[in-house]
Design a protein around this motif. Structure first.
Motif, PDB file in Angstrom:
ATOM      1  N   UNK A  25       0.816  -1.229   0.000  1.00 39.90           N
ATOM      2  CA  UNK A  25       0.000   0.000   0.000  1.00 39.90           C
ATOM      3  C   UNK A  25       0.846   1.274   0.000  1.00 39.90           C
ATOM      4  N   UNK A  26       2.047   1.174  -0.544  1.00 36.57           N
ATOM      5  CA  UNK A  26       2.922   2.337  -0.747  1.00 36.57           C
ATOM      6  C   UNK A  26       2.777   2.713  -2.221  1.00 36.57           C
ATOM      7  N   UNK A  27       1.636   3.296  -2.547  1.00 36.54           N
ATOM      8  CA  UNK A  27       1.254   3.491  -3.942  1.00 36.54           C
ATOM      9  C   UNK A  27       2.165   4.458  -4.695  1.00 36.54           C
ATOM     10  N   UNK A  28       2.496   5.584  -4.099  1.00 37.75           N
ATOM     11  CA  UNK A  28       3.355   6.549  -4.798  1.00 37.75           C
ATOM     12  C   UNK A  28       4.718   5.922  -5.074  1.00 37.75           C
ATOM     13  N   UNK A  29       5.287   5.301  -4.045  1.00 42.35           N
ATOM     14  CA  UNK A  29       6.595   4.667  -4.205  1.00 42.35           C
ATOM     15  C   UNK A  29       6.530   3.545  -5.249  1.00 42.35           C
ATOM     16  N   UNK A  30       5.473   2.741  -5.197  1.00 47.60           N
ATOM     17  CA  UNK A  30       5.316   1.653  -6.155  1.00 47.60           C
ATOM     18  C   UNK A  30       5.210   2.149  -7.582  1.00 47.60           C
ATOM     19  N   UNK A  31       4.416   3.191  -7.781  1.00 50.35           N
ATOM     20  CA  UNK A  31       4.262   3.751  -9.134  1.00 50.35           C
ATOM     21  C   UNK A  31       5.584   4.343  -9.616  1.00 50.35           C
ATOM     22  N   UNK A  32       6.328   4.989  -8.722  1.00 49.71           N
ATOM     23  CA  UNK A  32       7.630   5.550  -9.106  1.00 49.71           C
ATOM     24  C   UNK A  32       8.611   4.451  -9.502  1.00 49.71           C
ATOM     25  N   UNK A  33       8.634   3.363  -8.739  1.00 51.25           N
ATOM     26  CA  UNK A  33       9.540   2.249  -9.064  1.00 51.25           C
ATOM     27  C   UNK A  33       9.128   1.612 -10.390  1.00 51.25           C
ATOM     28  N   UNK A  34       7.834   1.426 -10.598  1.00 54.74           N
ATOM     29  CA  UNK A  34       7.356   0.867 -11.866  1.00 54.74           C
ATOM     30  C   UNK A  34       7.729   1.796 -13.022  1.00 54.74           C
ATOM     31  N   UNK A  35       7.543   3.101 -12.828  1.00 61.43           N
ATOM     32  CA  UNK A  35       7.922   4.073 -13.861  1.00 61.43           C
ATOM     33  C   UNK A  35       9.416   3.961 -14.177  1.00 61.43           C
ATOM     34  N   UNK A  36      10.266   3.909 -13.145  1.00 66.16           N
ATOM     35  CA  UNK A  36      11.711   3.780 -13.373  1.00 66.16           C
ATOM     36  C   UNK A  36      12.050   2.476 -14.081  1.00 66.16           C
ATOM     37  N   UNK A  37      11.396   1.395 -13.659  1.00 66.28           N
ATOM     38  CA  UNK A  37      11.618   0.084 -14.296  1.00 66.28           C
ATOM     39  C   UNK A  37      11.308   0.165 -15.788  1.00 66.28           C
ATOM     40  N   UNK A  38      10.174   0.738 -16.131  1.00 67.26           N
ATOM     41  CA  UNK A  38       9.769   0.821 -17.542  1.00 67.26           C
ATOM     42  C   UNK A  38      10.690   1.766 -18.310  1.00 67.26           C
ATOM     43  N   UNK A  39      11.017   2.915 -17.718  1.00 65.92           N
ATOM     44  CA  UNK A  39      11.900   3.884 -18.371  1.00 65.92           C
ATOM     45  C   UNK A  39      13.265   3.273 -18.671  1.00 65.92           C
ATOM     46  N   UNK A  40      13.882   2.680 -17.669  1.00 63.66           N
ATOM     47  CA  UNK A  40      15.208   2.078 -17.857  1.00 63.66           C
ATOM     48  C   UNK A  40      15.125   0.922 -18.837  1.00 63.66           C
ATOM     49  N   UNK A  41      14.082   0.122 -18.720  1.00 64.33           N
ATOM     50  CA  UNK A  41      13.896  -1.018 -19.618  1.00 64.33           C
ATOM     51  C   UNK A  41      13.795  -0.566 -21.069  1.00 64.33           C
ATOM     52  N   UNK A  73      19.751  -0.152 -13.741  1.00 58.16           N
ATOM     53  CA  UNK A  73      18.762  -1.178 -13.448  1.00 58.16           C
ATOM     54  C   UNK A  73      19.040  -1.975 -12.170  1.00 58.16           C
ATOM     55  N   UNK A  74      20.270  -2.471 -11.950  1.00 57.14           N
ATOM     56  CA  UNK A  74      20.490  -3.288 -10.744  1.00 57.14           C
ATOM     57  C   UNK A  74      20.162  -2.549  -9.443  1.00 57.14           C
ATOM     58  N   UNK A 104      23.516  -5.449  -5.695  1.00 56.04           N
ATOM     59  CA  UNK A 104      23.364  -4.347  -6.651  1.00 56.04           C
ATOM     60  C   UNK A 104      24.727  -3.874  -7.137  1.00 56.04           C
ATOM     61  N   UNK A 105      25.686  -3.710  -6.218  1.00 57.38           N
ATOM     62  CA  UNK A 105      27.034  -3.265  -6.600  1.00 57.38           C
ATOM     63  C   UNK A 105      27.685  -4.242  -7.570  1.00 57.38           C
ATOM     64  N   UNK A 106      27.689  -5.519  -7.214  1.00 56.25           N
ATOM     65  CA  UNK A 106      28.387  -6.509  -8.025  1.00 56.25           C
ATOM     66  C   UNK A 106      27.709  -6.739  -9.378  1.00 56.25           C
ATOM     67  N   UNK A 107      26.383  -6.690  -9.419  1.00 58.59           N
ATOM     68  CA  UNK A 107      25.679  -6.838 -10.699  1.00 58.59           C
ATOM     69  C   UNK A 107      25.988  -5.644 -11.596  1.00 58.59           C
ATOM     70  N   UNK A 108      26.024  -4.438 -11.031  1.00 63.70           N
ATOM     71  CA  UNK A 108      26.372  -3.250 -11.812  1.00 63.70           C
ATOM     72  C   UNK A 108      27.795  -3.358 -12.331  1.00 63.70           C
ATOM     73  N   UNK A 109      28.715  -3.771 -11.482  1.00 65.57           N
ATOM     74  CA  UNK A 109      30.112  -3.938 -11.880  1.00 65.57           C
ATOM     75  C   UNK A 109      30.239  -4.982 -12.986  1.00 65.57           C
ATOM     76  N   UNK A 110      29.556  -6.090 -12.824  1.00 64.44           N
ATOM     77  CA  UNK A 110      29.601  -7.139 -13.849  1.00 64.44           C
ATOM     78  C   UNK A 110      29.029  -6.628 -15.172  1.00 64.44           C
TER      79      UNK A 110
END
Length: 153
Positions: A25-41, A73-74, A104-110
């Protein structure tokens, strides 16, 4: 053992970043994360890169990838997982965030080196080589968590 609800939110965040936040029920945060996911994707051509990688067309995947975008993304992905898990009541043990952060660090580095590094003579590319970064990330994160718990107790 983590609360079943926290694990459920974590698993939904793994499936699609932002879904765990919506379930919490963290709707604003959820929508922002979904927006970032779609944008980066979209900007990183990530779906094309994934499909090409699964079909073994690694060179094409590397050429399709926009690394300026997919390097974000990571961090978004692992933050979404941690955040949903924590907000649902998981991660109460001190320093529980460390495995997520170091993954997140190691996936970004890889990902940064995925176009050049081979493993046993095989070029794995941005999807497969990056995914391997989860392993050292979890190991380092859990080891640091353990060490920090010992020094603070």
């Amino acid at each position: 053992m983590a609360d079943k609800g926290a694990v459920e939110k974590l698993l939904w965040s793994i499936a699609f970043p932002g879904f765990g936040q919506l379930l919490n029920k963290k709707y604003f945060k959820g929508i922002m994360v979904i927006f970032l996911e779609i944008l980066i994707n979209l900007q990183g051509h990530l779906n094309n890169v994934v499909v090409l990688s699964y079909h073994g067309k690694i060179e094409q995947a590397i050429q399709q990838a926009d690394y300026q975008w997919i390097l974000f993304y990571p961090c978004v992905y692992f933050f979404a997982m941690w955040d949903a898990y924590k907000d649902a009541g998981g991660g109460k043990r001190p320093f529980s965030f460390l495995p997520f952060v170091f993954s997140a660090y190691f996936v970004t580095l890889a990902c940064m080196f995925s176009a050049k590094v081979t493993l046993f003579g095989v070029l794995l590319g941005p999807i497969w080589f990056s995914a391997l970064g989860i392993i050292p990330g979890l190991i380092v994160g859990f080891l640091l968590q353990r060490m920090m718990l010992k020094t603070t107790s």
